[in-house]
Motif scaffolding. Structure first.
Motif, PDB file in Angstrom:
ATOM      1  N   ALA A  10      41.516  41.640  41.097  1.00 17.50           N
ATOM      2  CA  ALA A  10      42.215  41.937  39.839  1.00 17.50           C
ATOM      3  C   ALA A  10      41.831  40.922  38.768  1.00 17.50           C
ATOM      4  O   ALA A  10      41.601  41.284  37.603  1.00 17.50           O
ATOM      5  N   SER A  11      41.741  39.663  39.148  1.00 15.78           N
ATOM      6  CA  SER A  11      41.337  38.621  38.206  1.00 15.78           C
ATOM      7  C   SER A  11      39.903  38.845  37.725  1.00 15.78           C
ATOM      8  O   SER A  11      39.604  38.690  36.538  1.00 15.78           O
ATOM      9  N   ALA A  12      39.020  39.222  38.640  1.00 13.16           N
ATOM     10  CA  ALA A  12      37.628  39.471  38.272  1.00 13.16           C
ATOM     11  C   ALA A  12      37.525  40.649  37.309  1.00 13.16           C
ATOM     12  O   ALA A  12      36.741  40.600  36.345  1.00 13.16           O
ATOM     13  N   LEU A  13      38.307  41.693  37.548  1.00 14.05           N
ATOM     14  CA  LEU A  13      38.289  42.842  36.642  1.00 14.05           C
ATOM     15  C   LEU A  13      38.801  42.467  35.256  1.00 14.05           C
ATOM     16  O   LEU A  13      38.266  42.915  34.242  1.00 14.05           O
ATOM     17  N   GLU A  14      39.831  41.630  35.228  1.00 14.47           N
ATOM     18  CA  GLU A  14      40.369  41.174  33.937  1.00 14.47           C
ATOM     19  C   GLU A  14      39.331  40.354  33.180  1.00 14.47           C
ATOM     20  O   GLU A  14      39.123  40.545  31.976  1.00 14.47           O
ATOM     21  N   LEU A  15      38.667  39.446  33.886  1.00 12.79           N
ATOM     22  CA  LEU A  15      37.624  38.644  33.252  1.00 12.79           C
ATOM     23  C   LEU A  15      36.466  39.513  32.780  1.00 12.79           C
ATOM     24  O   LEU A  15      35.881  39.272  31.715  1.00 12.79           O
TER      25      LEU A  15
END
Length: 163
Positions: A100-105
């Motif tokens: 989820a963090s990678a997608l946000e970034l």
């Protein structure tokens, strides 16, 4: 980098889930042999097999017997947790968070890339306005460049900033 961290965590979680699945299968096989020994009316063999139960199966087995064997077997009891399944669940949760963090970034990077293209368009239009075109066309192109620049700045300043 964030996607590779998420992928590594997902791989580790998958390995742990495989180990838990293997441990569960060993426990199921031992329990099956215990049931067969009971069906063959061989209490010595049943006791021998029961002594080889994993600690997790032994706890669930005792709870199952204490409950009067109401459930279909010790694996249906809340006390049975296959070895490694808790760690696997924690790793899977961590992998989901990293994903989820990678997608946000990634979304943020896409937004800033779009802003770069937008401001490059402003520079392009400003350069076109200086070419040998009519005064009216020059002012229209310059006005368009200014409007795009102003809109881009508004969007840029509304982007969330984290340190």
């Amino acid at each position: 980098m964030a996607f590779s961290e998420a992928s590594a965590a997902r791989t580790e979680a998958s390995d742990l889930e495989g180990q838990a699945r293997d441990a569960r299968m060993i426990d199921i096989n031992l329990y099956t042999q215990w049931v067969l020994a009971g069906a063959d009316d061989d209490p010595a063999l049943a006791d021998y097999i029961q002594e080889r139960f994993s600690p997790e199966l032994a706890v669930a087995f005792q709870a199952w017997q204490a409950d009067g064997m109401q459930e279909r077997g010790p694996f249906a009891m809340d006390e049975y947790v296959a070895p490694g399944s808790t760690e696997a669940a924690a790793k899977t949760k961590k992998a989901d968070e990293l994903q989820a963090s990678a997608l946000e970034l990634n979304d943020k990077g896409d937004s800033y890339s779009l802003m770069t293209v937008l401001f490059a368009l402003v520079l392009f239009l400003a350069a076109i306005a200086q070419r040998g075109i009519s005064l009216l066309a020059s002012r229209i192109v310059l006005g368009l460049a200014g409007a795009i620049a102003l809109g881009g700045l508004v969007v840029l300043f509304t982007f969330p900033v984290r340190f």
